[in-house]
Write a protein that holds these residues in place. Sequence first.
Motif, mmCIF file in Angstrom:
data_model
loop_
_atom_site.group_PDB
_atom_site.id
_atom_site.type_symbol
_atom_site.label_atom_id
_atom_site.label_comp_id
_atom_site.label_asym_id
_atom_site.label_seq_id
_atom_site.Cartn_x
_atom_site.Cartn_y
_atom_site.Cartn_z
ATOM 1 N N ARG A 1 4.480 10.321 -1.480
ATOM 2 C CA ARG A 1 4.845 12.609 -1.445
ATOM 3 C C ARG A 1 5.451 13.038 -0.271
ATOM 4 O O ARG A 1 4.955 12.258 1.128
ATOM 5 C CB ARG A 1 3.368 12.278 -1.753
ATOM 6 N N HIS B 1 0.183 5.134 -0.989
ATOM 7 C CA HIS B 1 -0.841 5.935 -2.333
ATOM 8 C C HIS B 1 -2.016 4.323 -2.441
ATOM 9 O O HIS B 1 -3.155 4.279 -2.175
ATOM 10 C CB HIS B 1 -0.580 5.458 -3.076
ATOM 11 N N TRP C 1 -2.482 14.160 -5.975
ATOM 12 C CA TRP C 1 -1.368 12.631 -6.095
ATOM 13 C C TRP C 1 -0.623 12.646 -7.116
ATOM 14 O O TRP C 1 0.419 12.674 -7.529
ATOM 15 C CB TRP C 1 -1.910 11.940 -5.615
#
Length: 434
Positions: A12, A119, A189
């Motif tokens: 991200r 992540h 997310w």
Amino acid sequence: MAVVAQREEWRRPGPTPQQRRNDVWLGLAVTGLALASLTLARSTGAFLLGPPPSGPEQLFWTVAVTLPLVWRRRWPATTLLIVSWAFIAAQARSAPETQFSAWALFCALYTLGAWGPDHRLARRLRIGVIVTMFAWLGVYYAVTIEHIPPDAFADAVGPVPPVLAAMVTGVLANVLVFGFAYFFGETAWVAARREHELCEQAEDLRRSQAEARERAVLGERVRIARELHDVVAHHVSVMGVQASACRRVFDRDPGKARTALTAIEQSARTAVDELRRMLGVLRASGGADGEQPTAGDVERIAELVERARAAGLTATLGVYGDPVALPESVSQAAYRVTQEAVTNTLKHAGADLLDVRVRYLAREVEVDVTDDGRPGRPDAAGLGLIGMRERVTAHDGELEAGPRAGGGWRVRARFPLADQPARQPVTSAAERSA
């Protein structure tokens, strides 16, 4: 599995400058509220964790737990580690401020799940922090259970032992807090990743639309060029041959010259009519898709043969098999291929004989144009042959163009026909007029 791995590897993008400024204000606000909560707790004497440390140490632990939120989206993993360490240390030291400290831990845990660049690492860190918190809760219960006053639960009336009830309540509360922090972080997310995928898909769609428009423009240019070549080249070539014949016989045979001039006039009118029809199709709002062309039908191949005869060739036409109704596009393509082959014979072959054959086979229609001219052609790699191949390929057909074994040149094109169990034979133009 590859798609899942690709999604897991997606990183991200970091926060914008505005989001970083918002985090600074949020961290300062939470720290200020935590200090206010500490002041109220000290004023009321509500020291739930036991005798508190000194005042400066209380201030230190309150700030240590809440102030790192100013960097929560810039360095989410570091923020969570600092907040969780300070939170455990503050409780171990019996710091009285617990409300906003718990909220800060919740916020740091959520932020790592929502904004962690890696992540997989973020998931491991969050699980590790949650396990550590529950381990600390177990240690806390084990240490404090021996120091519970005998009359602490004097008013308890439920069926569950009071100590067990207090422990279960604490565990359930922590499960809800940490569970929601983990869940909301994961959801954020996933939402960010889906937004990223949608943006990429939208960009790919815009790019493909732009490419499709470019291909459409290029295809239209090629189609216009092919049509202009087929219409103009054929009729101008015929007129050139007829004008040459007229010049040679003008003085000694005025009758033949007059016939040649009449043929030139007719060819010019036909060329103008076809040009007007083509321009009308191009200017129509619906394009060429819904247009029913008046020229290009295989039945008009006979006109090509007649023009070749008028130009001085010995030309024959043969139709084999039962004529059937052809799709308009196939009919026009067959006509244009034949037209181009006849034009090349008139322009380049130096031929005397021209033989045109149309064959209606079981699953295809074939046009075959042969002559007795010279095998080497200047047009062998020109626009005419390219146009013929494009037309035939567009209908999944086959094209043969080259010298014949016995001399001369041959152009043969086959166009497959869709399965039509009930294909009806059609009558030719001559039969309809009879």
